[in-house]
Design a protein around this motif. Structure first.
Motif, PDB file in Angstrom:
ATOM      1  N   ALA A 155      42.356  33.255  38.503  1.00 51.90           N
ATOM      2  CA  ALA A 155      42.295  34.693  38.781  1.00 51.90           C
ATOM      3  C   ALA A 155      43.299  35.415  37.896  1.00 51.90           C
ATOM      4  O   ALA A 155      44.172  34.797  37.282  1.00 51.90           O
ATOM      5  N   THR A 156      43.123  36.733  37.817  1.00 48.73           N
ATOM      6  CA  THR A 156      44.004  37.547  36.983  1.00 48.73           C
ATOM      7  C   THR A 156      45.268  37.921  37.754  1.00 48.73           C
ATOM      8  O   THR A 156      45.189  38.391  38.891  1.00 48.73           O
ATOM      9  N   ALA A 157      46.419  37.707  37.115  1.00 46.89           N
ATOM     10  CA  ALA A 157      47.700  38.102  37.719  1.00 46.89           C
ATOM     11  C   ALA A 157      48.289  39.264  36.923  1.00 46.89           C
ATOM     12  O   ALA A 157      48.123  39.319  35.710  1.00 46.89           O
ATOM     13  N   PRO A 158      48.999  40.202  37.579  1.00 46.58           N
ATOM     14  CA  PRO A 158      49.174  40.326  39.028  1.00 46.58           C
ATOM     15  C   PRO A 158      47.865  40.767  39.697  1.00 46.58           C
ATOM     16  O   PRO A 158      47.030  41.417  39.078  1.00 46.58           O
ATOM     17  N   GLY A 159      47.726  40.398  40.964  1.00 46.28           N
ATOM     18  CA  GLY A 159      46.531  40.743  41.717  1.00 46.28           C
ATOM     19  C   GLY A 159      46.537  39.929  42.996  1.00 46.28           C
ATOM     20  O   GLY A 159      47.480  39.179  43.258  1.00 46.28           O
ATOM     21  N   PRO A 160      45.487  40.054  43.789  1.00 48.22           N
ATOM     22  CA  PRO A 160      45.447  39.313  45.056  1.00 48.22           C
ATOM     23  C   PRO A 160      45.214  37.812  44.866  1.00 48.22           C
ATOM     24  O   PRO A 160      45.337  37.047  45.810  1.00 48.22           O
ATOM     25  N   LEU A 161      44.854  37.412  43.635  1.00 40.18           N
ATOM     26  CA  LEU A 161      44.598  36.006  43.308  1.00 40.18           C
ATOM     27  C   LEU A 161      43.540  35.405  44.241  1.00 40.18           C
ATOM     28  O   LEU A 161      42.701  36.136  44.758  1.00 40.18           O
ATOM     29  N   MET A 179      36.146  33.877  55.360  1.00 39.98           N
ATOM     30  CA  MET A 179      35.154  33.390  54.390  1.00 39.98           C
ATOM     31  C   MET A 179      35.130  34.301  53.161  1.00 39.98           C
ATOM     32  O   MET A 179      35.023  33.827  52.027  1.00 39.98           O
ATOM     33  N   VAL A 180      35.262  35.610  53.370  1.00 46.08           N
ATOM     34  CA  VAL A 180      35.248  36.539  52.240  1.00 46.08           C
ATOM     35  C   VAL A 180      36.509  36.358  51.389  1.00 46.08           C
ATOM     36  O   VAL A 180      36.453  36.384  50.158  1.00 46.08           O
ATOM     37  N   ASP A 181      37.676  36.134  52.030  1.00 43.84           N
ATOM     38  CA  ASP A 181      38.896  35.860  51.266  1.00 43.84           C
ATOM     39  C   ASP A 181      38.695  34.659  50.344  1.00 43.84           C
ATOM     40  O   ASP A 181      39.300  34.566  49.277  1.00 43.84           O
ATOM     41  N   SER A 182      37.894  33.708  50.795  1.00 43.16           N
ATOM     42  CA  SER A 182      37.644  32.519  49.981  1.00 43.16           C
ATOM     43  C   SER A 182      36.589  32.773  48.912  1.00 43.16           C
ATOM     44  O   SER A 182      36.194  31.844  48.206  1.00 43.16           O
ATOM     45  N   PRO A 229      28.493  42.910  48.979  1.00 42.19           N
ATOM     46  CA  PRO A 229      29.765  42.203  49.131  1.00 42.19           C
ATOM     47  C   PRO A 229      30.948  43.158  49.143  1.00 42.19           C
ATOM     48  O   PRO A 229      30.927  44.194  48.477  1.00 42.19           O
ATOM     49  N   GLU A 230      31.969  42.772  49.941  1.00 44.13           N
ATOM     50  CA  GLU A 230      33.168  43.597  50.040  1.00 44.13           C
ATOM     51  C   GLU A 230      34.201  43.144  49.009  1.00 44.13           C
ATOM     52  O   GLU A 230      34.999  43.922  48.499  1.00 44.13           O
ATOM     53  N   TRP A 231      34.194  41.878  48.679  1.00 45.21           N
ATOM     54  CA  TRP A 231      35.135  41.295  47.723  1.00 45.21           C
ATOM     55  C   TRP A 231      34.533  39.993  47.253  1.00 45.21           C
ATOM     56  O   TRP A 231      33.665  39.415  47.923  1.00 45.21           O
ATOM     57  N   GLY A 232      34.959  39.527  46.116  1.00 39.21           N
ATOM     58  CA  GLY A 232      34.445  38.251  45.635  1.00 39.21           C
ATOM     59  C   GLY A 232      35.432  37.581  44.715  1.00 39.21           C
ATOM     60  O   GLY A 232      36.444  38.182  44.320  1.00 39.21           O
ATOM     61  N   TYR A 233      35.115  36.347  44.398  1.00 43.35           N
ATOM     62  CA  TYR A 233      35.953  35.564  43.490  1.00 43.35           C
ATOM     63  C   TYR A 233      36.116  36.313  42.171  1.00 43.35           C
ATOM     64  O   TYR A 233      35.150  36.790  41.602  1.00 43.35           O
ATOM     65  N   ASN A 234      37.338  36.440  41.711  1.00 44.52           N
ATOM     66  CA  ASN A 234      37.639  37.087  40.425  1.00 44.52           C
ATOM     67  C   ASN A 234      37.245  38.567  40.406  1.00 44.52           C
ATOM     68  O   ASN A 234      36.915  39.118  39.355  1.00 44.52           O
ATOM     69  N   TRP A 235      37.284  39.191  41.564  1.00 45.78           N
ATOM     70  CA  TRP A 235      36.861  40.590  41.728  1.00 45.78           C
ATOM     71  C   TRP A 235      37.672  41.515  40.812  1.00 45.78           C
ATOM     72  O   TRP A 235      37.178  42.510  40.303  1.00 45.78           O
ATOM     73  N   GLU A 236      38.959  41.185  40.629  1.00 48.51           N
ATOM     74  CA  GLU A 236      39.866  42.039  39.833  1.00 48.51           C
ATOM     75  C   GLU A 236      40.060  41.504  38.425  1.00 48.51           C
ATOM     76  O   GLU A 236      41.113  41.732  37.802  1.00 48.51           O
ATOM     77  N   MET A 264      45.972  33.048  36.194  1.00 48.38           N
ATOM     78  CA  MET A 264      46.678  32.146  37.098  1.00 48.38           C
ATOM     79  C   MET A 264      45.699  31.092  37.628  1.00 48.38           C
ATOM     80  O   MET A 264      44.968  31.336  38.587  1.00 48.38           O
ATOM     81  N   PRO A 265      45.638  29.932  36.985  1.00 48.30           N
ATOM     82  CA  PRO A 265      44.792  28.850  37.499  1.00 48.30           C
ATOM     83  C   PRO A 265      45.489  28.181  38.684  1.00 48.30           C
ATOM     84  O   PRO A 265      46.695  27.917  38.628  1.00 48.30           O
ATOM     85  N   ARG A 266      44.729  27.884  39.753  1.00 47.90           N
ATOM     86  CA  ARG A 266      45.363  27.290  40.937  1.00 47.90           C
ATOM     87  C   ARG A 266      44.468  26.233  41.570  1.00 47.90           C
ATOM     88  O   ARG A 266      43.254  26.353  41.572  1.00 47.90           O
TER      89      ARG A 266
END
Ligand code: SF4
Length: 351
Positions: A59-65, A91-94, A126-133, A149-151
């Motif tokens: 994901a892109t940092a800074p951000g919610p990751l 589930m959406v956070d994931s 969708p309200e949010w998704g992977y790599n949304w930002e 930021m790879p995790r």
């Protein structure tokens, strides 16, 4: 992923290993291509009950990751070593598990009138998704910045997930410290999901079990680097035993001390290490270059702790040696002209 047979071991025994494998990720070289994510997904979570899981994420940092806002969801340990309460990601956070109207748009002759639209696994938009930002980052003109930021699971030396499991279903492999869940013992209580401060355990709502990165242990047993590490086209990754003095992970973590964990303050002693990003010089308000870096020190410290300042000093000094026409073993190690140099004994082909 079965626990060795025998009497139920103590938490201390479950956390013990003779050796420890580690991953190093050079954030100066990660280009956010997601090859590691796809490599992992294709191998382990490309199935109906796991579409929402990314055991490997970028994901892109800074951000919610990823999972979204994991840094605000607690878990791990406080400064005195006591467990911090943790929350469960939704589930959406994931990252949700979108579906698209491919059939309608691409196969039913509607491409001129309709566009591809995602539908959330929960229904609706969708309200949010992977790599949304993706690539939003921070900073204002003329000094915007971001980095990737790879995790994945850190295969911690003091894993909060093991401590929290009421079924003693999680353990470290003796031979390499990989943290595994015995799915026969797991009853899906999700204490591990809440306790992991990195939120790297995922709940499988179909099987009613917890699942996580297994560091591709069937490959490790055959001396093949884990898929996320091996598939990286940017030579960003290194993998090996921390105590192997010839391994790149040992040299970057122990010898040069330029690879450090994310959020060491969580207290789990993670074994994924990062070479922090050296950003370009910042401009002042008259558009002149300054000696400041674009990524503020406070942002780097927020991710990697105070140690990051020493690391940046070392990296910048070694880079300067090269710029001045001199030599730097550290810079040569970070460049790695042969991919085999990055994976120690784990260079077999994944045939
Ligand atoms: Fe357990 Fe989380 Fe550490 Fe992985 S990152 S070993 S899931 S505490």
């Amino acid at each position: 992923m079965k626990m060795p047979v025998g009497t139920v071991p103590s938490k201390q025994q479950l956390m013990q290993s003779d050796r420890q494998v580690a991953t190093v990720i050079d954030l100066n070289k990660c280009m956010g291509c997601q090859a590691c994510v796809v490599a992992c997904k294709n191998l382990w979570t490309e199935r109906e009950d796991a579409h929402h899981m990314r055991w490997m994420s970028v994901a892109t940092a800074p951000g919610p990751l990823y999972p979204r806002d994991f840094e605000k969801k607690g878990g791990g340990y406080d400064a005195t070593g006591n467990a911090r309460p943790g929350e469960l990601p939704t589930m959406v956070d994931s990252g949700d598990a979108f579906t698209f109207n491919h059939q309608e748009v691409l196969y039913e002759g509607n491409a001129q009138d309709k566009k591809l639209e995602p539908t959330s696994a929960l229904g609706g938009a969708p309200e949010w998704g992977y790599n949304w930002e993706e690539d939003q980052g921070a900073g204002v003109w003329p000094n915007p910045y971001y980095f990737y930021m790879p995790r994945k699971c850190n295969h911690c030396s003091h894993p909060a997930c093991i401590d929290a499991c009421s079924r003693n279903a999680i353990y470290k492999r003796k031979e390499d410290g990989i943290v595994l869940i015995d799915l026969d013992r797991c009853e899906g209580h999700r204490h591990c999901v809440a306790a992991c401060p990195y939120k790297m355990v995922f709940f499988n709502p179909v099987k009613q079990k917890s699942e996580k990165c297994i560091e591709c242990f069937p490959r490790i047993d055959k001396k093949i680097a884990s898929a996320c590490n091996r598939q990286c086209p940017g030579r960003t990754r290194a993998f090996g035993f921390l105590d192997d003095e010839n391994s790149l992970v040992h040299k970057l973590v122990e010898k040069y001390k330029v690879a450090i964990p994310l959020h060491p303050e969580y207290g789990t002693t993670p074994n994924v290490y990062y070479v922090p990003p050296m950003s370009p010089q910042a401009f002042d308000s008259d558009n002149n270059l300054t000696d400041e870096m674009r990524i503020p020190d406070s942002v780097l410290e927020g991710y990697f702790g105070k140690e990051v300042h020493k690391v940046m000093d070392t990296l910048l000094a070694e880079r300067q040696k090269k710029k001045d026409g001199g030599s730097s073993e550290l810079m040569d190690l970070l460049i790695s002209r042969k991919w085999q140099d990055r994976y120690a004994e784990f260079t077999n082909h994944p045939v």
